[in-house]
Structure formats: structure tokens, C-alpha cells
Scaffold this motif. Structure first.
Motif, PDB file in Angstrom:
ATOM      1  N   LEU A 152       6.750  -6.074  -5.242  1.00  0.00           N
ATOM      2  CA  LEU A 152       5.491  -5.597  -4.667  1.00  0.00           C
ATOM      3  C   LEU A 152       4.790  -4.607  -5.593  1.00  0.00           C
ATOM      4  CD1 LEU A 152       6.442  -5.192  -0.882  1.00  0.00           C
ATOM      5  CD2 LEU A 152       5.148  -7.035  -1.975  1.00  0.00           C
ATOM      6  N   SER A 153       5.560  -3.845  -6.367  1.00  0.00           N
ATOM      7  CA  SER A 153       4.956  -2.918  -7.336  1.00  0.00           C
ATOM      8  C   SER A 153       4.144  -3.668  -8.383  1.00  0.00           C
ATOM      9  CB  SER A 153       6.045  -2.098  -8.038  1.00  0.00           C
ATOM     10  OG  SER A 153       6.747  -1.289  -7.139  1.00  0.00           O
ATOM     11  N   LEU A 154       4.617  -4.853  -8.748  1.00  0.00           N
ATOM     12  CA  LEU A 154       3.952  -5.635  -9.792  1.00  0.00           C
ATOM     13  C   LEU A 154       2.935  -6.617  -9.214  1.00  0.00           C
ATOM     14  CD1 LEU A 154       7.074  -6.368 -12.026  1.00  0.00           C
ATOM     15  CD2 LEU A 154       5.301  -4.646 -12.397  1.00  0.00           C
ATOM     16  N   LEU A 155       2.669  -6.506  -7.931  1.00  0.00           N
ATOM     17  CA  LEU A 155       1.707  -7.379  -7.265  1.00  0.00           C
ATOM     18  C   LEU A 155       0.335  -6.707  -7.285  1.00  0.00           C
ATOM     19  CD1 LEU A 155       2.254 -10.148  -6.034  1.00  0.00           C
ATOM     20  CD2 LEU A 155       2.356  -9.073  -3.792  1.00  0.00           C
TER      21      LEU A 155
ATOM     22  N   THR B 214       0.835  -1.197   0.000  1.00  0.00           N
ATOM     23  CA  THR B 214       0.000   0.000   0.000  1.00  0.00           C
ATOM     24  C   THR B 214       0.876   1.256   0.000  1.00  0.00           C
ATOM     25  OG1 THR B 214      -1.811  -1.103   1.163  1.00  0.00           O
ATOM     26  CG2 THR B 214      -1.732   1.299   1.292  1.00  0.00           C
ATOM     27  N   ALA B 215       1.927   1.251   0.813  1.00  0.00           N
ATOM     28  CA  ALA B 215       2.843   2.396   0.852  1.00  0.00           C
ATOM     29  C   ALA B 215       3.487   2.617  -0.505  1.00  0.00           C
ATOM     30  CB  ALA B 215       3.910   2.175   1.921  1.00  0.00           C
ATOM     31  N   ILE B 216       3.907   1.541  -1.157  1.00  0.00           N
ATOM     32  CA  ILE B 216       4.568   1.646  -2.463  1.00  0.00           C
ATOM     33  C   ILE B 216       3.619   2.224  -3.504  1.00  0.00           C
ATOM     34  CG2 ILE B 216       5.488   0.274  -4.377  1.00  0.00           C
ATOM     35  CD1 ILE B 216       6.824  -1.528  -2.282  1.00  0.00           C
ATOM     36  N   PHE B 217       2.390   1.701  -3.578  1.00  0.00           N
ATOM     37  CA  PHE B 217       1.428   2.218  -4.562  1.00  0.00           C
ATOM     38  C   PHE B 217       1.128   3.694  -4.298  1.00  0.00           C
ATOM     39  CE2 PHE B 217      -0.889  -1.709  -6.453  1.00  0.00           C
ATOM     40  CZ  PHE B 217       0.321  -2.333  -6.669  1.00  0.00           C
TER      41      PHE B 217
ATOM     42  N   LYS C 260       6.933   6.208 -13.998  1.00  0.00           N
ATOM     43  CA  LYS C 260       6.394   6.814 -15.223  1.00  0.00           C
ATOM     44  C   LYS C 260       5.102   6.131 -15.668  1.00  0.00           C
ATOM     45  CE  LYS C 260       7.602   7.970 -20.004  1.00  0.00           C
ATOM     46  NZ  LYS C 260       8.646   7.898 -21.064  1.00  0.00           N
ATOM     47  N   GLY C 261       5.046   4.808 -15.524  1.00  0.00           N
ATOM     48  CA  GLY C 261       3.893   4.076 -16.039  1.00  0.00           C
ATOM     49  C   GLY C 261       2.775   3.859 -15.038  1.00  0.00           C
ATOM     50  N   PHE C 262       3.003   4.239 -13.769  1.00  0.00           N
ATOM     51  CA  PHE C 262       2.030   3.873 -12.743  1.00  0.00           C
ATOM     52  C   PHE C 262       0.723   4.649 -12.869  1.00  0.00           C
ATOM     53  CE2 PHE C 262      -0.007   3.921  -8.601  1.00  0.00           C
ATOM     54  CZ  PHE C 262       0.019   2.568  -8.290  1.00  0.00           C
ATOM     55  N   SER C 263      -0.375   3.925 -12.723  1.00  0.00           N
ATOM     56  CA  SER C 263      -1.704   4.548 -12.616  1.00  0.00           C
ATOM     57  C   SER C 263      -2.599   3.627 -11.817  1.00  0.00           C
ATOM     58  CB  SER C 263      -2.313   4.796 -14.008  1.00  0.00           C
ATOM     59  OG  SER C 263      -2.690   3.578 -14.613  1.00  0.00           O
ATOM     60  N   LEU C 264      -3.499   4.206 -11.050  1.00  0.00           N
ATOM     61  CA  LEU C 264      -4.436   3.416 -10.255  1.00  0.00           C
ATOM     62  C   LEU C 264      -5.431   2.677 -11.142  1.00  0.00           C
ATOM     63  CD1 LEU C 264      -5.089   5.949  -7.367  1.00  0.00           C
ATOM     64  CD2 LEU C 264      -3.799   3.807  -7.219  1.00  0.00           C
ATOM     65  N   GLU C 265      -5.676   3.220 -12.332  1.00  0.00           N
ATOM     66  CA  GLU C 265      -6.629   2.582 -13.241  1.00  0.00           C
ATOM     67  C   GLU C 265      -6.149   1.206 -13.701  1.00  0.00           C
ATOM     68  OE1 GLU C 265      -7.614   6.788 -13.004  1.00  0.00           O
ATOM     69  OE2 GLU C 265      -5.724   5.721 -13.363  1.00  0.00           O
ATOM     70  N   ARG C 266      -4.834   0.967 -13.635  1.00  0.00           N
ATOM     71  CA  ARG C 266      -4.297  -0.330 -14.066  1.00  0.00           C
ATOM     72  C   ARG C 266      -4.081  -1.294 -12.884  1.00  0.00           C
ATOM     73  NH1 ARG C 266      -3.204  -1.573 -18.985  1.00  0.00           N
ATOM     74  NH2 ARG C 266      -1.902  -3.310 -18.275  1.00  0.00           N
ATOM     75  N   VAL C 267      -4.564  -0.908 -11.727  1.00  0.00           N
ATOM     76  CA  VAL C 267      -4.512  -1.820 -10.582  1.00  0.00           C
ATOM     77  C   VAL C 267      -5.665  -2.815 -10.713  1.00  0.00           C
ATOM     78  CG1 VAL C 267      -4.713  -2.028  -8.077  1.00  0.00           C
ATOM     79  CG2 VAL C 267      -3.407  -0.139  -9.079  1.00  0.00           C
ATOM     80  N   SER C 268      -5.367  -4.086 -10.500  1.00  0.00           N
ATOM     81  CA  SER C 268      -6.373  -5.134 -10.639  1.00  0.00           C
ATOM     82  C   SER C 268      -7.407  -5.060  -9.520  1.00  0.00           C
ATOM     83  CB  SER C 268      -5.688  -6.502 -10.632  1.00  0.00           C
ATOM     84  OG  SER C 268      -6.639  -7.544 -10.571  1.00  0.00           O
ATOM     85  N   LYS C 269      -8.621  -5.459  -9.834  1.00  0.00           N
ATOM     86  CA  LYS C 269      -9.677  -5.546  -8.809  1.00  0.00           C
ATOM     87  C   LYS C 269      -9.534  -6.818  -7.982  1.00  0.00           C
ATOM     88  CE  LYS C 269     -13.231  -3.096 -11.500  1.00  0.00           C
ATOM     89  NZ  LYS C 269     -12.465  -2.967 -12.777  1.00  0.00           N
ATOM     90  N   SER C 270      -8.993  -7.857  -8.592  1.00  0.00           N
ATOM     91  CA  SER C 270      -8.896  -9.152  -7.913  1.00  0.00           C
ATOM     92  C   SER C 270      -7.577  -9.279  -7.155  1.00  0.00           C
ATOM     93  CB  SER C 270      -9.018 -10.288  -8.935  1.00  0.00           C
ATOM     94  OG  SER C 270      -8.035 -10.149  -9.944  1.00  0.00           O
TER      95      SER C 270
ATOM     96  N   SER D   6       0.267  -3.690 -13.313  1.00  0.00           N
ATOM     97  CA  SER D   6       1.202  -3.950 -14.409  1.00  0.00           C
ATOM     98  C   SER D   6       1.146  -2.787 -15.375  1.00  0.00           C
ATOM     99  CB  SER D   6       0.869  -5.254 -15.140  1.00  0.00           C
ATOM    100  OG  SER D   6      -0.388  -5.140 -15.794  1.00  0.00           O
ATOM    101  N   VAL D   7       2.228  -2.578 -16.061  1.00  0.00           N
ATOM    102  CA  VAL D   7       2.269  -1.483 -17.030  1.00  0.00           C
ATOM    103  C   VAL D   7       1.793  -1.959 -18.400  1.00  0.00           C
ATOM    104  CG1 VAL D   7       4.686  -1.851 -17.734  1.00  0.00           C
ATOM    105  CG2 VAL D   7       3.678   0.444 -17.865  1.00  0.00           C
ATOM    106  N   ASP D   8       1.992  -3.270 -18.683  1.00  0.00           N
ATOM    107  CA  ASP D   8       1.629  -3.767 -20.014  1.00  0.00           C
ATOM    108  C   ASP D   8       1.254  -5.247 -20.034  1.00  0.00           C
ATOM    109  OD1 ASP D   8       4.056  -4.992 -19.614  1.00  0.00           O
ATOM    110  OD2 ASP D   8       5.146  -3.803 -21.090  1.00  0.00           O
ATOM    111  N   ASP D   9       1.058  -5.851 -18.877  1.00  0.00           N
ATOM    112  CA  ASP D   9       0.656  -7.255 -18.746  1.00  0.00           C
ATOM    113  C   ASP D   9       1.732  -8.260 -19.147  1.00  0.00           C
ATOM    114  OD1 ASP D   9      -1.922  -6.634 -17.830  1.00  0.00           O
ATOM    115  OD2 ASP D   9      -2.662  -6.390 -19.884  1.00  0.00           O
ATOM    116  N   LYS D  10       2.944  -7.804 -19.439  1.00  0.00           N
ATOM    117  CA  LYS D  10       3.985  -8.765 -19.837  1.00  0.00           C
ATOM    118  C   LYS D  10       5.345  -8.491 -19.202  1.00  0.00           C
ATOM    119  CE  LYS D  10       5.003  -6.187 -24.093  1.00  0.00           C
ATOM    120  NZ  LYS D  10       5.073  -6.245 -25.565  1.00  0.00           N
ATOM    121  N   SER D  11       5.623  -7.255 -18.839  1.00  0.00           N
ATOM    122  CA  SER D  11       6.935  -6.916 -18.293  1.00  0.00           C
ATOM    123  C   SER D  11       7.090  -7.481 -16.887  1.00  0.00           C
ATOM    124  CB  SER D  11       7.141  -5.397 -18.268  1.00  0.00           C
ATOM    125  OG  SER D  11       7.103  -4.869 -19.568  1.00  0.00           O
TER     126      SER D  11
END
Length: 493
Positions: free
Chosen positions: A285-288, A29-32, A306-316, A291-296
């Protein structure tokens, strides 16, 4: 965005409770939150929520800040300063912030004092449970007359302050991650906002602090989603505009249950002790759950920011895969310079002597060994077993380990004597000449190279699998190598 934030600046807070070492979910949570602030050129605030004094653990605040420092997460405002919106420990904000606003809610009829004893509350819960109703408070004190309140006050009966939730209607919340969420008021309890010890509960304290600190976005775990209508109700009762909300998915164990201590280590500082690099923990933990592109699988921290956004955080929920963390940690170990890794190892041994070698070697002693082990270790904890023999003369092994498959004791003893003799004739004691000499010795003895080299490896290191042998012999040096081989020969006598 909170209208008290006149500059429309993104201001976010990480608000842990000092009830123990910060676990991976808390630090995620702190990282996000930190990443969101960095991406938006905003402010990252650290606030310690220590109103539950009974659960406060000595040293926990220091461990929280140490965890952030270890991960190189800087904060703009926090416990080390009272400006501009401090104090940043809730226990120091009691009289200035919480009590005045609680009294305002009482005055405006948005809250009321509750005098019910713990025994009565337990009885009410059991009665409602028996009737298969929810176990919420029955609101008895909400409807006390002024005369009744006066009579109770005269008896000095202990009390709490409860918030008077609206009896009907619903709250609509747009959560940045989850979209629109609705809550029915009729199913929400009249919750406590000031406890009998005079301290506020989380619900009141975090609303007042978020408003007074001009927090624009509240990023927190999804376990707080069900509490959000309570917070929205307080905002409305005080005439304040709430911040935006984003509730992060939980972290799951491999069996899809909520990650807990029964699954192993959960403390970030314990991962440090186990030899994980801060960059690996941060990226993992950032990738937990994002994801920025679902593959990196590997990103630099600037790339993540640079790529972080809350909109790309998973609901599950996101699964904590220790094998992936081990791989990632090994990757970062392999990609740093030899000198940097050597420095990191020495610092690790200094901090955790039980994990390292004593006395701690110098940087110049450890650097030549790094290329031999870099590809073999996944954590810093793996280093000591692989390099201890370079610095210790106490080489432990069973005599049987010296004798390789297809040989016997006499053959092995003779082979080791031949090795010493041939190595003695080397002018320049380097990796290339050592390899040539040992292979010639194997031919001379009519042994397979693996048979001779296996015996030499055990004699020098005590290991059946070790860093590259020829370079290891060069680093150990002629004199010590001969001493160890002679000692092995003596054991076979």
C-alpha cells in the motif's frame, strides 16, 4: 501551517468513520499520513469521526484500531486517551466544540437556520433538474426576516443550520500533490453544518477538530477535494488559518474503475484472514501511488519512512494489482527465518482455526517443515494443504492416483511392497538414505524414478505435488510411513 500550532510541529490525523471494516483505500490514507509524520518527526493522531450516528457500525472502532495495530502503526494521540486535545471521538465533542462554534457562525451572519422540509427540498431539486440547473438549495431561508424566523420558531418547526457561502469570488488552494486548484463560490451550495439531530456534518466537525487539535497537514482521499472550498470558507469565517492540504489519488481496479467489493476483497482485516503478512500489506500500500525512485519494488519500512514525501505521490490513480501483492507476500515469506515463519503460521492457525490444522502442532513440530514449503507458498492460507499430511493419518486420494502413467495396479502394488522392504533395511532413517533406497527400488523394479516416487508421494501425502518427498518421509518417520504405504497396498488388493 496552522498558526495555532505554536511549535510549528508537524501534526497529522487519520480520521476514519466507524461505518464498517477499514478498506484498503482508507488504510492507504492512514499509511501515507503515518509515514509523513514519521518522516517529519511529527505527531500521528487517530480521530474517530462518528457524527453520522445512523451509519455507525458496532465494533467498527475496534476494527479500525486493530487494523493499525496489526500493521504496527503506532499513534501519539487517539481514542485511548483524552490528552492533550481529546476527546478523540467526535460524538463526545458535541457540546464543548461544535455547538458553540455553530452559534458563533449564526451570530456573525455566516450561517443561518433552514426550516425547509425534506418534501420541499425534494420539490426544489426536481424543479431545478427539470430546468437543467444544478440541484443545490435555493437559499430560501437565507433571506428570511427576523419576524419570519420568530413566527417559524414559535411553531417548533425542525431545523438545520446551513453555512452561508459567499455569493461570488473564488478560492485558491495550493494542494501539495496537485498544485494550485481554483473553486468558484457561485457553484457551491449553502451546505448543512448542523443536522436536525443536533450533530455536526463532516464539514464543520473536521474543520473545528483540525483547528483545535493543531493539525498542520490534512492528508485525505481526492474525493474530498471538491469539499475543500467549503472548509476554507469555514476557516475564514472563524478567523482561523487553514492547514496545508494533500489529496491522495484513488485506488483503481485492474479495469481502471474505482476499486470496490465487486473486484474482490477490500477489507484489510479480510486480507489478514486470507494469510497476507502485515509487512507485505504495508509495503504494497505504501507503493500504491508513491515511489522513492520509480524502480524499487521492495523496501524496508525504515527505507520507506526515510524516503517518503508527499511531493512524490502521483496525481493519477494507482492500480491495485493482486498479483504484485501475492508476489510481495511470497517474497516476505521467503525472507523471514524459519522459526519466525513457523511462529507466524501457528499464530495464524490459532486465530483462524478453519484455516489451519487441529490440534495445532507445536513449534518444534512445524519448524523442520518450513524449509520444504517456504518457496511454494504465497500466503499463509497456502500452508495447510501442503503440510496437513504431516499431522493427519486420514490421507484421502483415489486409488487410481496411486497408479502412475505407464504402470498398472499389480506393478504399483509390487513396487510399494519393494519400497517398504528396502526402507526397512535403512539403519539411519534420514533424507539421504531414503533417497538412495527409493532410487535403488526404482532400478530394481525397472521403473522410471518419477513412476515409483509418484506412487509413494500419493500414498504418503494424498498429493500429486507435495513438498520434497525424501525429507517429508524423514519427518513423517519410519513407522507412519510404512503404515501409509501398507494402507495404499491394501487399497490396491
Amino acid at each position: 501551517m496552522n498558526k495555532t500550532n505554536s511549535q510549528n510541529t508537524v501534526r497529522v490525523r487519520y480520521a476514519p468513520s466507524p461505518t464498517g471494516d477499514p478498506h484498503v483505500g482508507n488504510i492507504r490514507t492512514a499509511i501515507f499520513t503515518w509515514l509523513f509524520a514519521k518522516n517529519k518527526s511529527g505527531k500521528f493522531v487517530v480521530r474517530i469521526e462518528d457524527t453520522d450516528q445512523s451509519r455507525t457500525v458496532p465494533g467498527a472502532v475496534e476494527n479500525i484500531l486493530e487494523s493499525l495495530n496489526w500493521l504496527s502503526m503506532d499513534w501519539d494521540e487517539g481514542p485511548n486517551t483524552d490528552k492533550p486535545f481529546g476527546p478523540y471521538l467526535q460524538s463526545k465533542r458535541l457540546e464543548t466544540y461544535y455547538i458553540p462554534f455553530a452559534n458563533q457562525l449564526l451570530k456573525n451572519g455566516k450561517a443561518y437556520k433552514c426550516y425547509c422540509s425534506p418534501e420541499r427540498l425534494h420539490e426544489v431539486r426536481e424543479q431545478r433538474r427539470a430546468k437543467k440547473l444544478d440541484t443545490s438549495y435555493d437559499q430560501k431561508c437565507r433571506y428570511l426576516t427576523p419576524e419570519q424566523i420568530k413566527d417559524i420558531e414559535e411553531t417548533q418547526t425542525p431545523s438545520v443550520i446551513r453555512f452561508a457561502m459567499p455569493l461570488e469570488g473564488e478560492w485558491h488552494l495550493f494542494d501539495i500533490i496537485r498544485g494550485e486548484v481554483k473553486f468558484q463560490n457561485k457553484v457551491i451550495d449553502d451546505f448543512i453544518i448542523i443536522k436536525s439531530d443536533g450533530f455536526p456534518t463532516y464539514h464543520l466537525a473536521n474543520v473545528i477538530d483540525d483547528h483545535s487539535m493543531e493539525i498542520s497537514h490534512v492528508i485525505r482521499a481526492e474525493e474530498w477535494l471538491s469539499s475543500t472550498p467549503k472548509h476554507l470558507a469555514i476557516y475564514k469565517a472563524l478567523g482561523w488559518t487553514p492547514p496545508e492540504f494533500a489529496h491522495l489519488p484513488i485506488i483503481l481496479a485492474p479495469d481502471k474503475s474505482k476499486l470496490s467489493k465487486r473486484h474482490g476483497t477490500t477489507s484489510v482485516l479480510e486480507y489478514r484472514k486470507q494469510g497476507y503478512l502485515p509487512k507485505a500489506i504495508f509495503v504494497f500500500l505504501s507503493l500504491l501511488g508513491w515511489s522513492v525512485d520509480d524502480k524499487s519494488e521492495v523496501l524496508t519500512i525504515p527505507e520507506i519512512i526515510k524516503g517518503f514525501s508527499l511531493e512524490r505521490v502521483s496525481k493519477s490513480g494507482a492500480i491495485f494489482d493482486i498479483q504484485k501483492l501475492n508476489w510481495l507476500n511470497g517474497y516476505f515469506i521467503r525472507t523471514v527465518s524459519d522459526e519466525s515463519l513457523a511462529t507466524t503460521i501457528l499464530e495464524y492457525w490459532e486465530k483462524y482455526p478453519e484455516m489451519g490444522i487441529y490440534p495445532v502442532p507445536s513449534l518444534s513440530q512445524i519448524i523442520p517443515i518450513i524449509p520444504l514449503i517456504k518457496e511454494r507458498v504465497k500466503t499463509l492460507q497456502d500452508v495447510k494443504p501442503l503440510v496437513n499430511f504431516f499431522f493427519s493419518d486420514d490421507i484421502q486420494y483415489n486409488n487410481e492416483d496411486l497408479v502412475q502413467k505407464g504402470t498398472d495396479k499389480e506393478t504399483t502394488k509390487h513396487a510399494l511392497k519393494t519400497v517398504v522392504l528396502n526402507l526397512s533395511n535403512i539403519q539411519q532413517f534420514n533424507e539421504s538414505n531414503i533417497e538412495t533406497s527409493l532410487r535403488l527400488s526404482a532400478e530394481e523394479m525397472e521403473l522410471k524414478p518419477r513412476q515409483l516416487l509418484g506412487s509413494v508421494r500419493v500414498a504418503l501425502s494424498g498429493l500429486e505435488v507435495s513438498p520434497p518427498l525424501f525429507k517429508s518421509i524423514e519427518i513423517i518417520g519410519r513407522e507412519k510411513s510404512f503404515e501409509r504405504i501398507d494402507n495404499a497396498i491394501s487399497k490396491l488388493e
